[in-house]
Design a protein around this motif. Structure first.
Motif, PDB file in Angstrom:
ATOM      1  N   ARG A  73      34.519 -26.435 -11.275  1.00  0.00           N
ATOM      2  CA  ARG A  73      33.196 -25.871 -11.028  1.00  0.00           C
ATOM      3  C   ARG A  73      33.256 -24.999  -9.781  1.00  0.00           C
ATOM      4  O   ARG A  73      34.221 -25.054  -9.024  1.00  0.00           O
ATOM      5  N   LYS A  74      32.220 -24.168  -9.582  1.00  0.00           N
ATOM      6  CA  LYS A  74      32.187 -23.313  -8.395  1.00  0.00           C
ATOM      7  C   LYS A  74      32.336 -24.177  -7.146  1.00  0.00           C
ATOM      8  O   LYS A  74      31.803 -25.274  -7.120  1.00  0.00           O
ATOM      9  N   PRO A  75      33.062 -23.731  -6.149  1.00  0.00           N
ATOM     10  CA  PRO A  75      33.566 -22.379  -5.900  1.00  0.00           C
ATOM     11  C   PRO A  75      34.932 -22.068  -6.509  1.00  0.00           C
ATOM     12  O   PRO A  75      35.476 -20.994  -6.274  1.00  0.00           O
ATOM     13  N   HIS A  76      35.491 -22.994  -7.295  1.00  0.00           N
ATOM     14  CA  HIS A  76      36.744 -22.687  -7.989  1.00  0.00           C
ATOM     15  C   HIS A  76      36.519 -21.455  -8.862  1.00  0.00           C
ATOM     16  O   HIS A  76      35.451 -21.313  -9.473  1.00  0.00           O
ATOM     17  N   PRO A  77      37.481 -20.550  -8.957  1.00  0.00           N
ATOM     18  CA  PRO A  77      37.273 -19.312  -9.714  1.00  0.00           C
ATOM     19  C   PRO A  77      37.144 -19.479 -11.236  1.00  0.00           C
ATOM     20  O   PRO A  77      36.603 -18.595 -11.901  1.00  0.00           O
ATOM     21  N   LEU A  78      37.600 -20.589 -11.805  1.00  0.00           N
ATOM     22  CA  LEU A  78      37.638 -20.740 -13.266  1.00  0.00           C
ATOM     23  C   LEU A  78      36.302 -20.452 -13.968  1.00  0.00           C
ATOM     24  O   LEU A  78      36.282 -19.697 -14.946  1.00  0.00           O
ATOM     25  N   PRO A  79      35.168 -20.999 -13.517  1.00  0.00           N
ATOM     26  CA  PRO A  79      33.921 -20.727 -14.251  1.00  0.00           C
ATOM     27  C   PRO A  79      33.550 -19.241 -14.273  1.00  0.00           C
ATOM     28  O   PRO A  79      33.187 -18.706 -15.326  1.00  0.00           O
ATOM     29  N   LEU A  80      33.655 -18.580 -13.146  1.00  0.00           N
ATOM     30  CA  LEU A  80      33.310 -17.157 -13.111  1.00  0.00           C
ATOM     31  C   LEU A  80      34.333 -16.328 -13.878  1.00  0.00           C
ATOM     32  O   LEU A  80      33.961 -15.375 -14.569  1.00  0.00           O
ATOM     33  N   GLN A  81      35.593 -16.700 -13.805  1.00  0.00           N
ATOM     34  CA  GLN A  81      36.610 -15.994 -14.597  1.00  0.00           C
ATOM     35  C   GLN A  81      36.295 -16.089 -16.085  1.00  0.00           C
ATOM     36  O   GLN A  81      36.446 -15.109 -16.824  1.00  0.00           O
ATOM     37  N   ASN A  82      35.844 -17.258 -16.545  1.00  0.00           N
ATOM     38  CA  ASN A  82      35.483 -17.410 -17.961  1.00  0.00           C
ATOM     39  C   ASN A  82      34.290 -16.535 -18.326  1.00  0.00           C
ATOM     40  O   ASN A  82      34.259 -15.946 -19.410  1.00  0.00           O
ATOM     41  N   ALA A  83      33.302 -16.456 -17.443  1.00  0.00           N
ATOM     42  CA  ALA A  83      32.136 -15.610 -17.706  1.00  0.00           C
ATOM     43  C   ALA A  83      32.542 -14.140 -17.753  1.00  0.00           C
ATOM     44  O   ALA A  83      32.076 -13.391 -18.619  1.00  0.00           O
TER      45      ALA A  83
END
Length: 153
Positions: A73-83
């Protein structure tokens, strides 16, 4: 764990109680011609409930990512990278609009444009100390600020 279960029960009962949109959000979402995504640390089921309650469930979201949607979950980049991937664009074409430290962190980690809001969860001064250089004081400023950010490229 009993405490988490009790919190979930209470949250479930109250999540919609004070839910309302900031002025200008509905207009922005209904008229903005570009792709939109939600990246939140709120559990995904609550995001869907809130969207329905706020009459935003018909918006053509390219992604709705909650704190429990992925392994991080944020602030890890994975969620925004997926979006970003779901939107079919690059990080440099993405604007993260946020009101908390996780939003600032994920935007910096992904190297997206960042717009903080001065009226949300965290004080603007805190967001600025974490790296927010651009912000809005009202959602009606958002289209103009996005255009300004794009001109910096």
């Amino acid at each position: 764990n009993a405490i988490e279960d009790q919190f979930a029960k209470v949250y479930d009962e109250h999540v919609l109680r004070e839910a309302k949109l900031f002025d200008g959000v509905s207009e922005f979402l209904h008229y903005w011609p570009r792709r939109l995504a939600i990246v939140s640390n709120k559990p995904e089921r609550y995001i869907h409930r809130l969207l329905k309650h706020l009459k935003l469930d018909h918006i053509p979201w390219v992604a709705i990512i909650g704190g429990d949607t992925l392994s991080e979950r944020k602030p890890h980049p994975l969620p925004l990278q997926n979006a970003i991937r779901a939107a079919g664009c690059s990080a440099s074409e993405t604007v993260m609009v946020g009101d908390g430290p996780p939003d600032i962190g994920v935007s910096i980690a992904c190297k997206t444009h960042l717009l903080a809001v001065s009226f949300g969860y965290s004080p603007l001064s805190e967001l600025q100390s974490l790296g927010a250089q651009h912000w809005i004081d009202h959602f009606n400023e958002l289209p103009r600020k996005i255009t300004q950010l794009e001109s910096y490229d």
